[in-house]
Design an enzyme around this catalytic site. Structure first.
Site, mmCIF file in Angstrom:
data_model
loop_
_atom_site.group_PDB
_atom_site.id
_atom_site.type_symbol
_atom_site.label_atom_id
_atom_site.label_comp_id
_atom_site.label_asym_id
_atom_site.label_seq_id
_atom_site.Cartn_x
_atom_site.Cartn_y
_atom_site.Cartn_z
ATOM 1 N N LYS A 93 0.809 -1.225 0.000
ATOM 2 C CA LYS A 93 0.000 0.000 0.000
ATOM 3 C C LYS A 93 0.842 1.275 0.000
ATOM 4 O O LYS A 93 0.441 2.296 -0.532
ATOM 5 C CB LYS A 93 -0.955 -0.007 1.194
ATOM 6 C CG LYS A 93 -2.107 -0.981 0.987
ATOM 7 C CD LYS A 93 -3.309 -0.600 1.820
ATOM 8 C CE LYS A 93 -4.521 -1.426 1.415
ATOM 9 N NZ LYS A 93 -4.398 -2.861 1.780
ATOM 10 N N GLU A 115 -10.027 7.342 3.687
ATOM 11 C CA GLU A 115 -10.961 6.553 4.486
ATOM 12 C C GLU A 115 -10.333 5.181 4.640
ATOM 13 O O GLU A 115 -9.534 4.748 3.790
ATOM 14 C CB GLU A 115 -12.332 6.487 3.834
ATOM 15 C CG GLU A 115 -12.577 5.373 2.870
ATOM 16 C CD GLU A 115 -11.811 5.485 1.572
ATOM 17 O OE1 GLU A 115 -11.173 4.483 1.236
ATOM 18 O OE2 GLU A 115 -11.850 6.512 0.892
ATOM 19 N N SER A 382 1.747 -9.761 -0.827
ATOM 20 C CA SER A 382 1.391 -8.337 -0.744
ATOM 21 C C SER A 382 1.679 -7.708 0.612
ATOM 22 O O SER A 382 1.888 -6.501 0.704
ATOM 23 C CB SER A 382 -0.082 -8.151 -1.111
ATOM 24 O OG SER A 382 -0.911 -8.972 -0.307
#
Ligand SMILES: *Cc1c(COP(=O)(O)O)cnc(C)c1O
Length: 402
Positions: A93, A115, A382
Site C-alpha cells: 500500500k 478513508e 502483498s
C-alpha cells in the site's frame, strides 16, 4: 461528435468498465487531478523523486525470493515470492500512498484525506503525510474504530487525525461518504488519497501506475534468476491494486498465464464471501462500473472475508475488463484454506504472510502441484501478517477453523 468531456471520460474506461459517476461537486477536482497526473507522470523530475523515496524510505527494490521449502512441499513448479511484505509499513500500500502524496505536494495541497476500514490504508496514508509534512485526516466507521484500536493509535502516533463516523452502519461505507463530503467542501486545500485500483477516473489508472513498480521489478528479477519470463503470475484481489501492479507489466507477454485470487470466505455457495468477479455482475458502485456483488436494486451486498483487506463488494475496472477479454483468470480460496496457508508459510519458510496474501500463496500451492519443476510461478506476497496474528490466535482459541 463527442464533446471534449465525453472523450476524456472514455479515456477513463477499460472497455465498458470504469468511468466517473460522481455528483457534480466532485467533477472539477477529479478533472484537475486527471490533468495534473497526466502532466506529472511524464516529468522526469517527478519520477526521479518518487524513485528516490521508494528506494530510501520504502526500501525498494524488495527481493523476488525462491521459496525452496514451499516449492518442495508443493512438489511441482518453482514458487517465487515477490516480497512486498518487506516494504516499510508492511505491505504494497505504501507504493501508491507515496506516489499520491507526492502528487498532492506538487499540486500545492496541504492536507491528505483518506478513508479506511481495517486501517492498513490509513496507516500508509498517515505515514506519507508525516513524511511530506502534510496534514492528514482519516475517516473510519465507529465500529471499525473499536475493532482496530491498534491501527487508530498508530495513525495518531504518526500525527493523523482519526475521525470516527457515527452515521449509518458505522463502517467503511459511511466513512467513504463522510470523507468524500469533506473533500468536496475542501478540495482547494485537500487531496483525496485512494488506496486501491477502484473509484472514479482517474484513480484506477493512478493506482495501477504507482503499483506497477511491483511488476517491473519482478520482471527484471525473474529474468535474472531463471533467464526467462515466468510461466504464471498469482496475486490476491480485493480492490485489485497489488494484483494489477504485478500483472500490468506482463499483460503483453502471451506466454505468461495470469491468475487473480478472490476471497471465497466460507464458500462461493454461501453468502459469506467477497468474490466480486466470480459471483458478481456488472454494476456501478462508488462512482465507477465494475463486477460487483449487488442486490436486485443495485445496492452493494454485505461481504465477508477473513482477510480484512479483501472484503470489498466491487473490484477494479481494469480487472473487470481483463476478465471479459480472458487475459486474466480469476479463481478463489476460502477462509479456511487461507488460514492453513498462513500457518504453513510461517512454519515452512519463516515468513508470516498477511491473510490477504495467504490467499495467493494457497492458490499457488494448488497450481504448483499440477506442474513440472521447470515451470515457475511468481506470487505477490502483498503484505506481512503481524497485523493478523492476534486475530488468528483468537479464532483458534474460539475453535473456529480448526
Ligand atoms: C489492502 C491489502 C490487500 C487488498 O488490496 P488490493 O487493492 O486488492 O491489493 C491485499 N494485501 C494486503 C497485505 C493489503 O493490505
Amino acid at each position: 461528435m463527442a464533446t471534449k468531456k465525453e472523450e476524456l471520460l472514455r479515456e477513463g474506461f477499460f472497455g465498458d468498465y470504469g468511468g466517473r459517476f460522481v455528483p457534480p461537486p466532485l467533477e472539477k477536482p477529479l478533472q484537475e487531478l486527471t490533468d495534473a497526473f497526466q502532466r506529472l507522470r511524464e516529468q522526469p523530475s517527478f519520477q526521479e523523486e518518487l524513485a528516490f523515496h521508494l528506494k530510501h524510505f520504502v526500501g525498494r527494490p524488495n527481493p523476488l525470493y525462491l521459496a525452496e521449502r514451499l516449492t518442495d512441499y508443493a512438489g511441482g513448479a518453482k514458487i517465487f515470492l515477490k516480497r512486498e511484505d518487506l516494504n516499510h509499513t508492511g505491505s504494497h500500500k505504501i507504493n501508491n500512498a507515496m506516489g499520491q502524496a507526492l502528487l498532492a505536494r506538487e499540486l500545492g495541497k496541504k492536507r491528505l484525506i483518506a478513508e479506511t476500514g481495517a486501517g492498513q490504508h490509513g496507516v500508509a496514508t498517515a505515514t506519507v503525510a508525516s513524511f511530506f509534512d502534510l496534514e492528514c485526516t482519516v475517516f473510519m466507521g465507529a465500529e471499525d474504530v473499536i475493532r482496530q484500536q491498534m491501527n487508530v493509535f498508530r495513525m495518531e502516533l504518526l500525527g493523523a487525525e482519526v475521525v470516527s463516523v457515527e452515521t449509518g452502519t458505522r463502517t467503511l461505507k459511511d466513512a467513504v461518504d463522510k470523507a468524500l463530503e469533506t473533500y468536496a467542501g475542501d478540495f482547494e486545500n485537500s487531496f483525496y488519497l485512494l488506496g486501491s485500483a477502484v473509484g472514479p477516473h482517474p484513480y484506477p489508472t493512478i493506482v495501477r501506475d504507482f503499483q506497477s513498480i511491483i511488476g517491473r521489478e519482478a520482471r527484471e528479477q525473474i529474468i535474472e534468476a531463471t533467464g526467462k519470463l515466468p510461466d504464471y503470475l498469482v496475486a490476491c484481489v480485493g480492490g485489485g491494486s497489488n494484483a494489477i501492479g504485478l500483472f500490468h507489466p506482463f499483460l503483453e507477454d502471451d506466454g505468461v498465464a495470469i491468475i487473480g485470487v478472490e476471497p471465497a470466505g466460507e464458500g462461493l455457495g454461501t453468502n459469506q464471501h467477497a468474490a466480486s468477479i466470480s459471483r458478481g455482475s456488472p454494476g456501478i458502485i462508488h462512482g465507477f462500473k465494475c463486477y460487483t456483488l449487488q442486490d436486485e436494486k443495485g445496492q452493494p451486498l454485505p461481504v465477508h472475508s477473513i482477510a480484512p483487506g479483501l472484503d470489498y463488494p466491487g473490484v477494479g475496472p481494469e480487472h473487470s475488463y481483463l476478465r471479459d477479454t480472458g487475459r486474466i483468470s480469476y479463481e478463489s480460496i476460502t477462509d479456511r484454506e487461507a488460514l492453513e496457508t498462513f500457518r504453513l508459510l510461517s512454519k515452512e519458510e519463516g515468513i508470516i504472510p498477511a491473510l490477504e496474501s495467504a490467499h495467493a500463496v494457497a492458490y499457488a500451492i494448488r497450481l504448483a502441484k499440477t506442474l513440472t519443476p521447470e515451470k515457475t510461478i511468481v506470487v505477490n506476497l502483498s503484505g506481512r501478517g503481524d497485523k493478523d496474528v492476534a486475530q488468528v490466535a483468537r479464532y483458534e482459541e474460539e475453535g473456529l477453523y480448526k
